[in-house]
Structures are given as structure tokens and as C-alpha cells.
Design an enzyme around this catalytic site. Structure first.
Site, PDB file in Angstrom:
ATOM      1  N   ILE A   1       0.863  -1.182   0.000  1.00 38.29           N
ATOM      2  CA  ILE A   1       0.000   0.000   0.000  1.00 38.29           C
ATOM      3  C   ILE A   1       0.899   1.230   0.000  1.00 38.29           C
ATOM      4  O   ILE A   1       1.568   1.512   1.009  1.00 38.29           O
ATOM      5  CB  ILE A   1      -0.922   0.005   1.239  1.00 38.29           C
ATOM      6  CG1 ILE A   1      -1.739  -1.296   1.296  1.00 38.29           C
ATOM      7  CG2 ILE A   1      -1.844   1.223   1.212  1.00 38.29           C
ATOM      8  CD1 ILE A   1      -2.491  -1.517   2.599  1.00 38.29           C
ATOM      9  N   GLU A   2       0.937   1.901  -1.144  1.00 36.34           N
ATOM     10  CA  GLU A   2       1.850   3.046  -1.278  1.00 36.34           C
ATOM     11  C   GLU A   2       1.165   4.343  -0.870  1.00 36.34           C
ATOM     12  O   GLU A   2      -0.027   4.367  -0.556  1.00 36.34           O
ATOM     13  CB  GLU A   2       2.376   3.103  -2.719  1.00 36.34           C
ATOM     14  CG  GLU A   2       3.168   1.846  -3.047  1.00 36.34           C
ATOM     15  CD  GLU A   2       3.880   1.883  -4.375  1.00 36.34           C
ATOM     16  OE1 GLU A   2       3.574   2.749  -5.212  1.00 36.34           O
ATOM     17  OE2 GLU A   2       4.761   1.010  -4.561  1.00 36.34           O
TER      18      GLU A   2
ATOM     19  N   CYS B   1       4.748  -2.627   2.949  1.00 43.41           N
ATOM     20  CA  CYS B   1       4.939  -3.798   2.094  1.00 43.41           C
ATOM     21  C   CYS B   1       3.822  -4.819   2.318  1.00 43.41           C
ATOM     22  O   CYS B   1       3.203  -4.868   3.386  1.00 43.41           O
ATOM     23  CB  CYS B   1       6.266  -4.485   2.406  1.00 43.41           C
ATOM     24  SG  CYS B   1       7.721  -3.555   1.945  1.00 43.41           S
TER      25      CYS B   1
ATOM     26  N   GLU C   1       4.075  -8.000   2.869  1.00 41.39           N
ATOM     27  CA  GLU C   1       4.368  -8.940   3.955  1.00 41.39           C
ATOM     28  C   GLU C   1       3.967  -8.344   5.302  1.00 41.39           C
ATOM     29  O   GLU C   1       3.373  -9.020   6.144  1.00 41.39           O
ATOM     30  CB  GLU C   1       5.868  -9.270   3.990  1.00 41.39           C
ATOM     31  CG  GLU C   1       6.394  -9.957   2.740  1.00 41.39           C
ATOM     32  CD  GLU C   1       6.884  -8.992   1.667  1.00 41.39           C
ATOM     33  OE1 GLU C   1       6.281  -7.912   1.496  1.00 41.39           O
ATOM     34  OE2 GLU C   1       7.870  -9.328   1.002  1.00 41.39           O
TER      35      GLU C   1
ATOM     36  N   CYS D   1      10.820  -6.059   6.388  1.00 37.84           N
ATOM     37  CA  CYS D   1       9.856  -7.160   6.539  1.00 37.84           C
ATOM     38  C   CYS D   1      10.513  -8.386   7.172  1.00 37.84           C
ATOM     39  O   CYS D   1       9.894  -9.081   7.989  1.00 37.84           O
ATOM     40  CB  CYS D   1       9.233  -7.504   5.194  1.00 37.84           C
ATOM     41  SG  CYS D   1       8.095  -6.226   4.614  1.00 37.84           S
TER      42      CYS D   1
HETATM   43  N1  THU Z   1       7.470  -4.191  -1.645  1.00 31.68           N
HETATM   44  C1  THU Z   1       6.758  -5.137  -0.955  1.00 31.68           C
HETATM   45  O1  THU Z   1       5.541  -5.007  -0.793  1.00 31.68           O
HETATM   46  N2  THU Z   1       7.424  -6.195  -0.448  1.00 31.68           N
HETATM   47  C2  THU Z   1       8.748  -6.418  -0.627  1.00 31.68           C
HETATM   48  O2  THU Z   1       9.274  -7.369  -0.069  1.00 31.68           O
HETATM   49  C3  THU Z   1       9.548  -5.536  -1.473  1.00 31.68           C
HETATM   50  C4  THU Z   1       8.902  -4.253  -1.847  1.00 31.68           C
HETATM   51  C5  THU Z   1       6.743  -3.034  -2.223  1.00 31.68           C
HETATM   52  C6  THU Z   1       7.035  -1.722  -1.592  1.00 31.68           C
HETATM   53  C7  THU Z   1       6.702  -0.786  -2.711  1.00 31.68           C
HETATM   54  O3  THU Z   1       5.304  -0.526  -2.706  1.00 31.68           O
HETATM   55  C8  THU Z   1       7.031  -1.558  -3.967  1.00 31.68           C
HETATM   56  O4  THU Z   1       7.087  -2.910  -3.579  1.00 31.68           O
HETATM   57  C9  THU Z   1       8.342  -1.166  -4.622  1.00 31.68           C
HETATM   58  O5  THU Z   1       9.380  -1.181  -3.710  1.00 31.68           O
END
Ligand code: THU
Length: 141
Positions: free
Chosen positions: A48-49, A58, A60, A98
Site C-alpha cells: 500500500i503506497e 509492504c 508482507e 519485513c
Molecule cells: N514491496 C513489498 O511489498 N514487499 C517487498 O518485499 C519488497 C517491496 C513493495 C514496496 C513498494 O510498494 C514496492 O514494492 C516497490 O518497492
């Protein structure tokens, strides 16, 4: 290569489905995670950005925080599917933050991290392999 356990099979599809919920308008990198409790329940999460970037969560951690806030404390495995928008073309391994969150709740020798490309293509690691000599609650005891 390690063998997928029967109870882990459902995680593959669940993390790919969770990836469809990804809110990632900035990176266009979509991630889904499916976390298996020792009791056999599955909690999912997506990344969720945020326009301010740093609040981004992230997939996870979304799954872990959802599970912990539902009262769960014991976990067996997590499956992660991450790739640029569209078809899954690569494996995505959990970021350092994570891995540290996993270290808080999971035994590094036992907890399994399954990187998923499809229901037929996956790689299985332990947390200890991805976070060697990690710092956890035991260090404060
Ligand atoms: N991201 C994850 O959700 N999990 C990870 O283990 C690596 C990165 C997401 C964060 C961000 O929204 C996008 O991937 C790019 O970094």
C-alpha cells in the site's frame, strides 16, 4: 529444492490473488503476501503506497499486522508474489524491514518463506537463510 507442504499449497494462489489488490500507483510494482498461522489460518496483504512515499507498507507487513491485530502470534510460512504491474515475471524477496518483522514472531529455523512466480514455480527458504544472525526478542532476554 525443498518440497511444498500440503498446508502451504493454498498460499500460492492466495498471494497471487492478494497481489491484485496492490495499491502501487508510484512504483507500479505489485506485491501480494499470504501468511499461514500454525493453526492453519491464512491472512493476506498487499503493498500500500502513499504520495508521501515513506508511509508505504509492504505486502508482507500488511499480512503480519492484519494477523497480529486479529490475535495471532504463531506463524508457519509466508508466500510472496511480487513483480511489476501485469504478468508475474520475477521472484520478489522480502525487504530487510519485513524480514525483521518476521524475526519478531517467527523461529528463523522453522519459518518458511515461499517466493512465488506461479502455482508451479516457487522457491522455498527459511527466515534464517534470508536473515542470518538476525536480532530478535531472544536477544533482549
Ligand atoms: N514491496 C513489498 O511489498 N514487499 C517487498 O518485499 C519488497 C517491496 C513493495 C514496496 C513498494 O510498494 C514496492 O514494492 C516497490 O518497492
Amino acid at each position: 529444492m525443498r518440497v511444498l507442504r500440503e498446508e502451504e499449497r493454498a498460499l500460492l494462489r492466495a498471494c497471487m490473488e492478494a497481489r491484485q489488490k496492490s495499491y502501487s500507483p508510484y512504483s507500479h510494482f505489485q506485491v501480494g503476501a499470504a501468511l499461514l498461522t500454525k493453526g492453519g489460518k491464512i491472512y493476506v496483504g498487499c503493498n500500500i503506497e502513499n504520495a508521501a512515499y515513506t508511509p508505504t507498507n509492504c505486502a508482507e507487513r500488511t499480512a503480519f499486522f492484519s494477523a497480529v491485530s486479529a490475535g495471532e502470534r504463531e506463524f508457519a510460512a509466508i508466500a510472496v508474489c511480487g513483480s511489476p504491474e501485469g504478468e508475474v515475471v520475477q521472484y520478489a524477496s522480502p525487504c530487510g524491514v519485513c524480514r525483521q518483522v518476521m524475526m519478531e514472531f517467527c523461529d528463523p529455523q522453522e519459518f518458511r518463506i515461499i517466493l512465488v512466480k506461479s502455482e508451479e514455480e516457487y522457491e522455498i527458504y527459511t527466515l534464517g537463510e534470508l536473515l542470518p544472525e538476525g536480532f530478535g526478542p531472544g536477544n533482549l532476554a
